[in-house]
Design an enzyme around this catalytic site. Structure first.
Site, PDB file in Angstrom:
ATOM      1  N   ASP A 116       0.859  -1.130   0.003  1.00  0.00           N
ATOM      2  CA  ASP A 116       0.009  -0.036  -0.086  1.00  0.00           C
ATOM      3  C   ASP A 116       0.948   1.331   0.132  1.00  0.00           C
ATOM      4  O   ASP A 116       0.447   2.183  -0.716  1.00  0.00           O
ATOM      5  CB  ASP A 116      -1.022   0.077   1.204  1.00  0.00           C
ATOM      6  CG  ASP A 116      -2.175  -0.941   1.188  1.00  0.00           C
ATOM      7  OD1 ASP A 116      -2.260  -1.297   0.001  1.00  0.00           O
ATOM      8  OD2 ASP A 116      -2.559  -1.539   2.347  1.00  0.00           O
ATOM      9  N   GLY A 117       1.893   1.257   0.842  1.00  0.00           N
ATOM     10  CA  GLY A 117       2.802   2.438   0.724  1.00  0.00           C
ATOM     11  C   GLY A 117       3.568   2.653  -0.588  1.00  0.00           C
ATOM     12  O   GLY A 117       3.551   3.893  -1.062  1.00  0.00           O
TER      13      GLY A 117
ATOM     14  N   ALA B 160     -11.057   5.966   1.412  1.00  0.00           N
ATOM     15  CA  ALA B 160      -9.793   5.062   1.145  1.00  0.00           C
ATOM     16  C   ALA B 160      -8.823   4.824   2.185  1.00  0.00           C
ATOM     17  O   ALA B 160      -8.316   3.955   2.488  1.00  0.00           O
ATOM     18  CB  ALA B 160      -9.201   5.530  -0.295  1.00  0.00           C
TER      19      ALA B 160
ATOM     20  N   ASN C 273      -6.458   5.768  10.431  1.00  0.00           N
ATOM     21  CA  ASN C 273      -7.759   5.824  11.111  1.00  0.00           C
ATOM     22  C   ASN C 273      -8.151   4.736  11.836  1.00  0.00           C
ATOM     23  O   ASN C 273      -8.724   4.744  12.854  1.00  0.00           O
ATOM     24  CB  ASN C 273      -8.272   6.456  10.054  1.00  0.00           C
ATOM     25  CG  ASN C 273     -10.086   6.760  10.489  1.00  0.00           C
ATOM     26  OD1 ASN C 273     -10.190   7.685  11.196  1.00  0.00           O
ATOM     27  ND2 ASN C 273     -10.682   6.207  10.116  1.00  0.00           N
TER      28      ASN C 273
ATOM     29  N   SER D 292      -6.864   2.154  12.833  1.00  0.00           N
ATOM     30  CA  SER D 292      -5.857   1.794  13.969  1.00  0.00           C
ATOM     31  C   SER D 292      -6.116   2.589  15.067  1.00  0.00           C
ATOM     32  O   SER D 292      -5.870   2.390  16.263  1.00  0.00           O
ATOM     33  CB  SER D 292      -4.268   1.875  13.741  1.00  0.00           C
ATOM     34  OG  SER D 292      -4.067   0.839  12.548  1.00  0.00           O
TER      35      SER D 292
END
Length: 255
Positions: free
Chosen positions: A44-45, A152, A158, A160
């Site tokens: 994802d990063g 998304a 958020n 976490s």
């Protein structure tokens, strides 16, 4: 239909680079600057990095997971790639635009696809004043920080921080405190995506705060404003059976 011109990029890990070599040998490809679609190999990063790197062109990105979580990625499968890309569904996102003013008087702008976060820089808790559309909504929030997340990004940092998962078509932004001390019971807010959110750092010298838009960090801020920039379009491609909308819905039922 003419097949799209593909470009392949990888995040530099061994398994991503190995997949990159195999795909380049197997499929016709061009440079990213010439591509109709970019295939990103990583997590994802790296998807966020690839989207940021090609913001001006707005070229669609098709990710294949060669990282860890891969929420924004498709399953890694090198067979039938052209057909998969042709059949993929497009998710169009608008990033958050952050404007941050520092204690030295500098003004910085940055875009965030997932979230903008304000975080304390020292042992002292941050003290923040919150305004929504120029109306003061909270005089003082004492906390470790606060997050403004897109739909998304609502399943990332958020979530976490115990923030809500926001469906991709909900036209909402999530505002989530991080370890709020006062008011202790405040769990955050859901705001329309047209809202302009402003944070003022109370006593920034004693209680310094940084502001981060995805991976762009600004230190020692005194004021930060955030809004969804609808003039910028970001396009992600997903296999029909694993659309971004479906993933976000599914995430709400994981226990």
């Amino acid at each position: 239909m003419t097949d799209p011109r593909l470009a392949f990029v990888a995040n530099g890990t061994d398994k991503a680079d190995a997949a990159l070599d195999r795909l380049k040998k197997r499929y016709s490809h061009v440079a990213p600057e010439e591509a109709d679609i970019i295939v990103a190999l990583g997590g994802d990063g790296f998807m966020l990095e690839t989207l940021h790197a090609h913001l001006e062109r707005g070229v669609p990105i098709y990710g294949m997971n060669r990282g860890t979580v891969g929420f924004l990625m498709n399953q890694h499968d090198e067979d039938g790639l052209v057909e998969r890309v042709n059949n993929a569904r497009k998710a169009t996102l608008h990033p958050l635009r952050m404007t941050a003013q520092t204690m030295e008087g500098q003004c910085h702008n940055a875009l965030a696809i997932n979230e903008v976060s304000l975080l304390r820089e020292s042992r002292q808790a941050a003290k923040l004043k919150i305004k929504i559309d120029d109306v003061e909504r909270m005089e003082e929030l004492i906390c470790d920080g606060i997050i403004v997340a897109t739909p998304a990004g609502s399943t990332a940092y958020n979530l976490s921080a115990h923030g809500p998962i926001v469906p991709i078509r909900a036209a909402l932004l999530a505002v989530t405190p991080i370890s709020a001390f006062r008011p202790r019971r405040w769990r955050g807010a859901l705001l329309p995506n047209t809202a302009r959110i402003s944070f003022e750092v109370v006593n920034p010298v004693k209680r310094p705060v940084s502001a981060t838009a995805d991976y762009t960090e600004i230190r020692d801020v005194k004021e930060v404003s955030v809004y969804e920039d609808t003039t910028v379009d970001l396009h992600l491609l997903f296999d029909p059976e694993h659309s971004l909308e479906e993933r976000i819905v599914k995430e709400q039922f994981i226990v």
